[in-house]
Design a protein around this motif. Structure first.
Motif, PDB file in Angstrom:
ATOM      1  N   GLU A 144      48.509 -35.419  59.262  1.00  0.00           N
ATOM      2  CA  GLU A 144      48.956 -35.350  57.875  1.00  0.00           C
ATOM      3  C   GLU A 144      47.841 -35.782  56.933  1.00  0.00           C
ATOM      4  OE1 GLU A 144      52.330 -37.512  55.216  1.00  0.00           O
ATOM      5  OE2 GLU A 144      52.986 -36.755  57.170  1.00  0.00           O
ATOM      6  N   GLU A 145      47.110 -36.814  57.310  1.00  0.00           N
ATOM      7  CA  GLU A 145      45.994 -37.295  56.487  1.00  0.00           C
ATOM      8  C   GLU A 145      44.908 -36.222  56.374  1.00  0.00           C
ATOM      9  OE1 GLU A 145      42.537 -40.718  56.677  1.00  0.00           O
ATOM     10  OE2 GLU A 145      44.460 -41.120  57.638  1.00  0.00           O
ATOM     11  N   GLY A 146      44.606 -35.565  57.474  1.00  0.00           N
ATOM     12  CA  GLY A 146      43.616 -34.501  57.462  1.00  0.00           C
ATOM     13  C   GLY A 146      44.056 -33.322  56.617  1.00  0.00           C
ATOM     14  N   ALA A 147      45.336 -32.971  56.704  1.00  0.00           N
ATOM     15  CA  ALA A 147      45.877 -31.867  55.912  1.00  0.00           C
ATOM     16  C   ALA A 147      45.802 -32.189  54.423  1.00  0.00           C
ATOM     17  CB  ALA A 147      47.313 -31.571  56.319  1.00  0.00           C
ATOM     18  N   LEU A 148      46.075 -33.426  54.076  1.00  0.00           N
ATOM     19  CA  LEU A 148      45.978 -33.853  52.682  1.00  0.00           C
ATOM     20  C   LEU A 148      44.529 -33.741  52.197  1.00  0.00           C
ATOM     21  CD1 LEU A 148      47.368 -34.988  50.174  1.00  0.00           C
ATOM     22  CD2 LEU A 148      47.023 -37.277  51.129  1.00  0.00           C
ATOM     23  N   GLY A 149      43.604 -34.165  53.029  1.00  0.00           N
ATOM     24  CA  GLY A 149      42.185 -34.040  52.693  1.00  0.00           C
ATOM     25  C   GLY A 149      41.771 -32.581  52.537  1.00  0.00           C
ATOM     26  N   LEU A 150      42.307 -31.717  53.386  1.00  0.00           N
ATOM     27  CA  LEU A 150      42.018 -30.288  53.301  1.00  0.00           C
ATOM     28  C   LEU A 150      42.536 -29.720  51.977  1.00  0.00           C
ATOM     29  CD1 LEU A 150      40.944 -27.694  54.655  1.00  0.00           C
ATOM     30  CD2 LEU A 150      43.208 -27.454  55.723  1.00  0.00           C
ATOM     31  N   LEU A 151      43.752 -30.083  51.619  1.00  0.00           N
ATOM     32  CA  LEU A 151      44.325 -29.636  50.347  1.00  0.00           C
ATOM     33  C   LEU A 151      43.461 -30.112  49.179  1.00  0.00           C
ATOM     34  CD1 LEU A 151      46.560 -28.336  48.638  1.00  0.00           C
ATOM     35  CD2 LEU A 151      47.824 -30.505  48.843  1.00  0.00           C
ATOM     36  N   GLN A 152      43.022 -31.359  49.222  1.00  0.00           N
ATOM     37  CA  GLN A 152      42.176 -31.895  48.155  1.00  0.00           C
ATOM     38  C   GLN A 152      40.861 -31.118  48.054  1.00  0.00           C
ATOM     39  OE1 GLN A 152      42.153 -35.933  49.646  1.00  0.00           O
ATOM     40  NE2 GLN A 152      43.460 -36.628  47.959  1.00  0.00           N
ATOM     41  N   GLU A 153      40.247 -30.833  49.197  1.00  0.00           N
ATOM     42  CA  GLU A 153      38.974 -30.116  49.196  1.00  0.00           C
ATOM     43  C   GLU A 153      39.138 -28.673  48.717  1.00  0.00           C
ATOM     44  OE1 GLU A 153      34.881 -29.333  49.623  1.00  0.00           O
ATOM     45  OE2 GLU A 153      36.045 -31.150  49.275  1.00  0.00           O
ATOM     46  N   GLU A 154      40.195 -28.013  49.144  1.00  0.00           N
ATOM     47  CA  GLU A 154      40.445 -26.650  48.690  1.00  0.00           C
ATOM     48  C   GLU A 154      40.641 -26.618  47.179  1.00  0.00           C
ATOM     49  OE1 GLU A 154      42.593 -25.057  52.788  1.00  0.00           O
ATOM     50  OE2 GLU A 154      43.834 -25.500  51.037  1.00  0.00           O
ATOM     51  N   SER A 155      41.436 -27.539  46.687  1.00  0.00           N
ATOM     52  CA  SER A 155      41.702 -27.623  45.258  1.00  0.00           C
ATOM     53  C   SER A 155      40.418 -27.900  44.485  1.00  0.00           C
ATOM     54  CB  SER A 155      42.737 -28.718  44.999  1.00  0.00           C
ATOM     55  OG  SER A 155      43.035 -28.826  43.646  1.00  0.00           O
ATOM     56  N   ARG A 156      39.609 -28.801  44.993  1.00  0.00           N
ATOM     57  CA  ARG A 156      38.339 -29.143  44.339  1.00  0.00           C
ATOM     58  C   ARG A 156      37.412 -27.928  44.277  1.00  0.00           C
ATOM     59  NH1 ARG A 156      33.265 -29.947  45.257  1.00  0.00           N
ATOM     60  NH2 ARG A 156      33.434 -29.613  47.494  1.00  0.00           N
ATOM     61  N   ARG A 157      37.288 -27.215  45.389  1.00  0.00           N
ATOM     62  CA  ARG A 157      36.392 -26.052  45.415  1.00  0.00           C
ATOM     63  C   ARG A 157      36.844 -24.967  44.442  1.00  0.00           C
ATOM     64  NH1 ARG A 157      33.970 -24.974  51.456  1.00  0.00           N
ATOM     65  NH2 ARG A 157      33.372 -27.127  51.869  1.00  0.00           N
ATOM     66  N   ILE A 158      38.132 -24.738  44.364  1.00  0.00           N
ATOM     67  CA  ILE A 158      38.643 -23.729  43.434  1.00  0.00           C
ATOM     68  C   ILE A 158      38.397 -24.177  41.996  1.00  0.00           C
ATOM     69  CG2 ILE A 158      40.745 -22.640  42.546  1.00  0.00           C
ATOM     70  CD1 ILE A 158      41.785 -22.741  45.513  1.00  0.00           C
ATOM     71  N   ARG A 159      38.750 -25.403  41.697  1.00  0.00           N
ATOM     72  CA  ARG A 159      38.612 -25.928  40.331  1.00  0.00           C
ATOM     73  C   ARG A 159      37.149 -25.971  39.891  1.00  0.00           C
ATOM     74  NH1 ARG A 159      40.674 -30.281  41.515  1.00  0.00           N
ATOM     75  NH2 ARG A 159      38.801 -31.510  41.765  1.00  0.00           N
ATOM     76  N   GLU A 160      36.283 -26.546  40.714  1.00  0.00           N
ATOM     77  CA  GLU A 160      34.882 -26.671  40.334  1.00  0.00           C
ATOM     78  C   GLU A 160      34.177 -25.318  40.310  1.00  0.00           C
ATOM     79  OE1 GLU A 160      32.959 -29.667  42.700  1.00  0.00           O
ATOM     80  OE2 GLU A 160      34.240 -31.259  41.895  1.00  0.00           O
ATOM     81  N   GLY A 161      34.505 -24.447  41.256  1.00  0.00           N
ATOM     82  CA  GLY A 161      33.908 -23.113  41.271  1.00  0.00           C
ATOM     83  C   GLY A 161      34.295 -22.318  40.047  1.00  0.00           C
ATOM     84  N   THR A 162      35.551 -22.407  39.669  1.00  0.00           N
ATOM     85  CA  THR A 162      36.017 -21.714  38.466  1.00  0.00           C
ATOM     86  C   THR A 162      35.268 -22.212  37.238  1.00  0.00           C
ATOM     87  OG1 THR A 162      38.211 -21.367  39.395  1.00  0.00           O
ATOM     88  CG2 THR A 162      38.032 -21.275  36.995  1.00  0.00           C
ATOM     89  N   ARG A 163      35.194 -23.502  37.107  1.00  0.00           N
ATOM     90  CA  ARG A 163      34.512 -24.093  35.947  1.00  0.00           C
ATOM     91  C   ARG A 163      33.029 -23.715  35.935  1.00  0.00           C
ATOM     92  NH1 ARG A 163      35.528 -29.515  36.650  1.00  0.00           N
ATOM     93  NH2 ARG A 163      37.612 -29.085  35.919  1.00  0.00           N
ATOM     94  N   ARG A 164      32.392 -23.818  37.077  1.00  0.00           N
ATOM     95  CA  ARG A 164      30.962 -23.513  37.172  1.00  0.00           C
ATOM     96  C   ARG A 164      30.696 -22.058  36.778  1.00  0.00           C
ATOM     97  NH1 ARG A 164      29.909 -26.199  41.437  1.00  0.00           N
ATOM     98  NH2 ARG A 164      31.001 -24.831  42.867  1.00  0.00           N
ATOM     99  N   LEU A 165      31.519 -21.150  37.292  1.00  0.00           N
ATOM    100  CA  LEU A 165      31.326 -19.739  36.991  1.00  0.00           C
ATOM    101  C   LEU A 165      31.634 -19.392  35.550  1.00  0.00           C
ATOM    102  CD1 LEU A 165      32.467 -18.126  40.285  1.00  0.00           C
ATOM    103  CD2 LEU A 165      30.290 -17.783  39.144  1.00  0.00           C
TER     104      LEU A 165
END
Length: 127
Positions: free
Chosen positions: A55-76
């Motif tokens: 569960e902890e790993g899945a939460l970390g995965l969700l956080q990383e996915e969300s971060r990549r989408i958010r930061e990539g969108t902003r950067r682009l």
């Protein structure tokens, strides 16, 4: 990348879990969503499977996915804004460099293949 990307469901899950404090239930549906999104944001299948083991790993995965989408969108979006400013001034060298700079750091395949590389190709023949 030819398939359509729909990040609405992962954004909704991230909002419920990361912002509103809902517990991440690793249902079949949520596990499939996390695995699919991992591939879409440049996280290897092995990394995703390993993260989904707890569960902890899945939460970390969700956080990383969300971060990549958010930061990539902003950067682009920021880079595209600057690209059009350069193009409007006739400075195609700087416009191309904006996209090269994004490509140098972007890990999300969707952004790399469709947006950044597409924009760079579109102005390749300009002076």
């Amino acid at each position: 990348m030819s398939k359509t990307i729909d990040w609405g469901p992962i954004r909704a899950l991230a909002r419920r879990v990361l912002t509103e404090g809902e517990r991440l239930a690793l249902t079949r549906k949520e596990t499939a969503l996390l695995k699919r999104t991992a591939a879409e944001v440049g996280i290897s299948d092995g990394e995703a499977k390993s993260a989904l083991a707890t569960e902890e790993g899945a939460l970390g995965l969700l956080q990383e996915e969300s971060r990549r989408i958010r930061e990539g969108t902003r950067r682009l979006m920021d880079a595209l804004h600057r690209l059009y400013q350069h193009k409007d001034k006739g400075d195609f060298v700087s416009a191309r460099q904006e996209m090269r700079d994004v490509l140098a750091v972007e890990v999300v395949p969707h952004y790399r293949a469709i947006i950044a590389q597409g924009q760079l190709d579109a102005i390749a023949d300009e002076p």
